[in-house]
Write a protein that holds these residues in place. Structure first.
Motif, PDB file in Angstrom:
ATOM      1  N   VAL A   8     -25.498  97.714  31.178  1.00  0.00           N
ATOM      2  CA  VAL A   8     -24.502  98.595  30.457  1.00  0.00           C
ATOM      3  C   VAL A   8     -25.229  99.680  29.866  1.00  0.00           C
ATOM      4  CG1 VAL A   8     -23.306  96.372  29.973  1.00  0.00           C
ATOM      5  CG2 VAL A   8     -24.956  97.204  28.359  1.00  0.00           C
ATOM      6  N   SER A   9     -24.347 100.653  29.229  1.00  0.00           N
ATOM      7  CA  SER A   9     -24.880 101.661  28.266  1.00  0.00           C
ATOM      8  C   SER A   9     -24.101 101.717  27.027  1.00  0.00           C
ATOM      9  CB  SER A   9     -24.860 103.093  29.018  1.00  0.00           C
ATOM     10  OG  SER A   9     -23.502 103.423  29.401  1.00  0.00           O
ATOM     11  N   GLY A  10     -24.377 102.401  25.961  1.00  0.00           N
ATOM     12  CA  GLY A  10     -23.911 102.197  24.747  1.00  0.00           C
ATOM     13  C   GLY A  10     -22.267 102.385  24.694  1.00  0.00           C
ATOM     14  N   PHE A  11     -21.906 103.881  25.134  1.00  0.00           N
ATOM     15  CA  PHE A  11     -20.534 104.459  25.102  1.00  0.00           C
ATOM     16  C   PHE A  11     -19.826 104.162  26.515  1.00  0.00           C
ATOM     17  CE2 PHE A  11     -22.858 106.073  21.312  1.00  0.00           C
ATOM     18  CZ  PHE A  11     -22.085 105.326  20.409  1.00  0.00           C
ATOM     19  N   CYS A  12     -19.647 102.902  26.982  1.00  0.00           N
ATOM     20  CA  CYS A  12     -19.142 102.753  28.414  1.00  0.00           C
ATOM     21  C   CYS A  12     -17.759 101.859  28.125  1.00  0.00           C
ATOM     22  CB  CYS A  12     -20.161 102.024  29.250  1.00  0.00           C
ATOM     23  SG  CYS A  12     -19.481 101.473  30.837  1.00  0.00           S
ATOM     24  N   PRO A  13     -16.587 102.532  28.315  1.00  0.00           N
ATOM     25  CA  PRO A  13     -15.446 101.712  28.120  1.00  0.00           C
ATOM     26  C   PRO A  13     -15.101 100.642  29.334  1.00  0.00           C
ATOM     27  CG  PRO A  13     -14.970 104.036  28.870  1.00  0.00           C
ATOM     28  CD  PRO A  13     -16.672 103.956  28.384  1.00  0.00           C
ATOM     29  N   TYR A  14     -15.660 100.907  30.686  1.00  0.00           N
ATOM     30  CA  TYR A  14     -15.804 100.185  31.503  1.00  0.00           C
ATOM     31  C   TYR A  14     -16.549  98.629  31.253  1.00  0.00           C
ATOM     32  CZ  TYR A  14     -13.164 103.290  34.275  1.00  0.00           C
ATOM     33  OH  TYR A  14     -12.157 104.186  34.551  1.00  0.00           O
ATOM     34  N   CYS A  15     -17.775  98.838  30.440  1.00  0.00           N
ATOM     35  CA  CYS A  15     -18.541  97.820  30.171  1.00  0.00           C
ATOM     36  C   CYS A  15     -17.705  97.049  29.100  1.00  0.00           C
ATOM     37  CB  CYS A  15     -19.802  98.138  29.413  1.00  0.00           C
ATOM     38  SG  CYS A  15     -20.836  99.414  30.511  1.00  0.00           S
ATOM     39  N   THR A  16     -17.069  97.526  28.277  1.00  0.00           N
ATOM     40  CA  THR A  16     -16.327  96.975  27.317  1.00  0.00           C
ATOM     41  C   THR A  16     -15.214  96.076  27.824  1.00  0.00           C
ATOM     42  OG1 THR A  16     -16.824  98.743  25.717  1.00  0.00           O
ATOM     43  CG2 THR A  16     -14.929  97.200  25.151  1.00  0.00           C
ATOM     44  N   MET A  17     -14.487  96.754  28.812  1.00  0.00           N
ATOM     45  CA  MET A  17     -13.474  96.046  29.698  1.00  0.00           C
ATOM     46  C   MET A  17     -13.871  94.797  30.286  1.00  0.00           C
ATOM     47  SD  MET A  17     -10.757  99.193  30.490  1.00  0.00           S
ATOM     48  CE  MET A  17     -11.975  99.689  32.015  1.00  0.00           C
ATOM     49  N   ALA A  18     -15.089  94.990  30.901  1.00  0.00           N
ATOM     50  CA  ALA A  18     -15.612  93.855  31.659  1.00  0.00           C
ATOM     51  C   ALA A  18     -16.163  93.043  30.885  1.00  0.00           C
ATOM     52  CB  ALA A  18     -16.899  94.493  32.366  1.00  0.00           C
ATOM     53  N   GLU A  19     -16.616  93.069  29.627  1.00  0.00           N
ATOM     54  CA  GLU A  19     -16.953  92.100  28.664  1.00  0.00           C
ATOM     55  C   GLU A  19     -15.801  91.159  28.126  1.00  0.00           C
ATOM     56  OE1 GLU A  19     -19.157  91.278  24.422  1.00  0.00           O
ATOM     57  OE2 GLU A  19     -19.447  93.438  25.122  1.00  0.00           O
ATOM     58  N   LYS A  20     -14.842  92.267  27.887  1.00  0.00           N
ATOM     59  CA  LYS A  20     -13.501  91.417  27.471  1.00  0.00           C
ATOM     60  C   LYS A  20     -13.087  90.585  28.377  1.00  0.00           C
ATOM     61  CE  LYS A  20     -11.875  94.695  24.181  1.00  0.00           C
ATOM     62  NZ  LYS A  20     -10.804  95.896  23.749  1.00  0.00           N
ATOM     63  N   LEU A  21     -12.938  90.967  29.734  1.00  0.00           N
ATOM     64  CA  LEU A  21     -12.391  90.252  30.741  1.00  0.00           C
ATOM     65  C   LEU A  21     -13.387  88.869  31.066  1.00  0.00           C
ATOM     66  CD1 LEU A  21     -11.385  91.233  34.365  1.00  0.00           C
ATOM     67  CD2 LEU A  21     -12.430  89.266  33.910  1.00  0.00           C
ATOM     68  N   LEU A  22     -14.519  88.740  30.895  1.00  0.00           N
ATOM     69  CA  LEU A  22     -15.678  87.760  31.192  1.00  0.00           C
ATOM     70  C   LEU A  22     -15.368  86.814  30.037  1.00  0.00           C
ATOM     71  CD1 LEU A  22     -18.595  89.689  32.453  1.00  0.00           C
ATOM     72  CD2 LEU A  22     -17.320  87.885  33.576  1.00  0.00           C
ATOM     73  N   ARG A  23     -15.131  87.262  28.578  1.00  0.00           N
ATOM     74  CA  ARG A  23     -14.947  86.483  27.641  1.00  0.00           C
ATOM     75  C   ARG A  23     -13.398  85.817  27.672  1.00  0.00           C
ATOM     76  NH1 ARG A  23     -19.385  86.438  24.680  1.00  0.00           N
ATOM     77  NH2 ARG A  23     -20.394  88.474  24.283  1.00  0.00           N
ATOM     78  N   SER A  24     -12.641  86.335  28.208  1.00  0.00           N
ATOM     79  CA  SER A  24     -11.106  85.854  28.565  1.00  0.00           C
ATOM     80  C   SER A  24     -11.249  84.590  29.277  1.00  0.00           C
ATOM     81  CB  SER A  24     -10.256  86.685  28.638  1.00  0.00           C
ATOM     82  OG  SER A  24     -10.281  86.865  30.063  1.00  0.00           O
ATOM     83  N   ARG A  25     -12.444  84.664  30.118  1.00  0.00           N
ATOM     84  CA  ARG A  25     -12.719  83.506  31.157  1.00  0.00           C
ATOM     85  C   ARG A  25     -13.611  82.522  30.489  1.00  0.00           C
ATOM     86  NH1 ARG A  25      -8.346  85.245  32.197  1.00  0.00           N
ATOM     87  NH2 ARG A  25      -7.956  86.614  34.065  1.00  0.00           N
ATOM     88  N   VAL A  27     -16.388  83.282  28.950  1.00  0.00           N
ATOM     89  CA  VAL A  27     -18.022  83.438  29.141  1.00  0.00           C
ATOM     90  C   VAL A  27     -18.329  83.680  27.538  1.00  0.00           C
ATOM     91  CG1 VAL A  27     -19.670  85.098  29.715  1.00  0.00           C
ATOM     92  CG2 VAL A  27     -17.929  84.261  31.420  1.00  0.00           C
ATOM     93  N   GLU A  28     -19.295  83.015  26.963  1.00  0.00           N
ATOM     94  CA  GLU A  28     -19.911  82.896  25.650  1.00  0.00           C
ATOM     95  C   GLU A  28     -20.878  83.750  25.473  1.00  0.00           C
ATOM     96  OE1 GLU A  28     -20.051  79.312  23.750  1.00  0.00           O
ATOM     97  OE2 GLU A  28     -18.099  78.672  24.248  1.00  0.00           O
ATOM     98  N   GLU A  29     -21.743  83.850  26.486  1.00  0.00           N
ATOM     99  CA  GLU A  29     -22.911  84.676  26.365  1.00  0.00           C
ATOM    100  C   GLU A  29     -23.148  85.734  27.618  1.00  0.00           C
ATOM    101  OE1 GLU A  29     -27.869  83.682  26.242  1.00  0.00           O
ATOM    102  OE2 GLU A  29     -26.492  82.297  25.481  1.00  0.00           O
ATOM    103  N   ILE A  30     -23.429  86.838  27.078  1.00  0.00           N
ATOM    104  CA  ILE A  30     -23.817  87.874  28.428  1.00  0.00           C
ATOM    105  C   ILE A  30     -25.023  88.386  28.110  1.00  0.00           C
ATOM    106  CG2 ILE A  30     -22.898  90.055  29.345  1.00  0.00           C
ATOM    107  CD1 ILE A  30     -20.154  89.182  28.405  1.00  0.00           C
ATOM    108  N   ASP A  31     -26.004  88.561  29.028  1.00  0.00           N
ATOM    109  CA  ASP A  31     -27.135  88.910  28.783  1.00  0.00           C
ATOM    110  C   ASP A  31     -27.094  90.577  29.117  1.00  0.00           C
ATOM    111  OD1 ASP A  31     -29.799  89.568  28.480  1.00  0.00           O
ATOM    112  OD2 ASP A  31     -30.638  88.424  30.425  1.00  0.00           O
ATOM    113  N   LYS A  32     -27.062  91.544  28.120  1.00  0.00           N
ATOM    114  CA  LYS A  32     -26.796  92.900  28.247  1.00  0.00           C
ATOM    115  C   LYS A  32     -28.105  93.556  28.453  1.00  0.00           C
ATOM    116  CE  LYS A  32     -22.382  92.771  25.706  1.00  0.00           C
ATOM    117  NZ  LYS A  32     -21.827  93.139  24.460  1.00  0.00           N
ATOM    118  N   ILE A  33     -28.372  94.244  29.499  1.00  0.00           N
ATOM    119  CA  ILE A  33     -29.458  95.173  29.556  1.00  0.00           C
ATOM    120  C   ILE A  33     -28.938  96.511  29.385  1.00  0.00           C
ATOM    121  CG2 ILE A  33     -31.192  95.940  31.167  1.00  0.00           C
ATOM    122  CD1 ILE A  33     -30.776  93.002  32.779  1.00  0.00           C
TER     123      ILE A  33
END
Length: 85
Positions: A8-25, A27-33
């Motif tokens: 990911v990068s700091g101000f990435c709206p697609y990263c935020t959307m991906a995280e929201k989708l995964l959490r809705s499924r 996922v509690e822990e996401i290893d972000k690089i």
């Protein structure tokens, strides 16, 4: 549940959307690089995925791709399957 890694990068709206989708499924822990803070990680990401854009998502050992790829797989019911492996 399978491990999730996201480049990911700091101000990435697609990263935020991906995280929201995964959490809705469930996922509690996401290893972000953060490739914006660690350029060597961006180089590693490009070598591993062949792509330059973020997010780049892995579920377990499977490279999903970016947000659009994740959303398409989710619509097909594949994200839940991958997470349960």
């Amino acid at each position: 549940m399978a491990k999730v890694i996201m480049y990911v990068s700091g101000f990435c709206p697609y990263c935020t959307m991906a995280e929201k989708l995964l959490r809705s499924r469930g996922v509690e822990e996401i290893d972000k690089i953060r490739v914006d803070l660690h350029p060597d990680q961006r180089t590693e990401m490009i070598k591993k995925t062949g792509r330059r854009t973020v997010p780049q998502i892995y579920i377990g050992e499977t490279h999903i791709g970016g947000y659009d790829d994740l959303a398409r797989l989710d619509q097909q019911g594949e994200v839940i399957k991958l997470l349960s492996t």
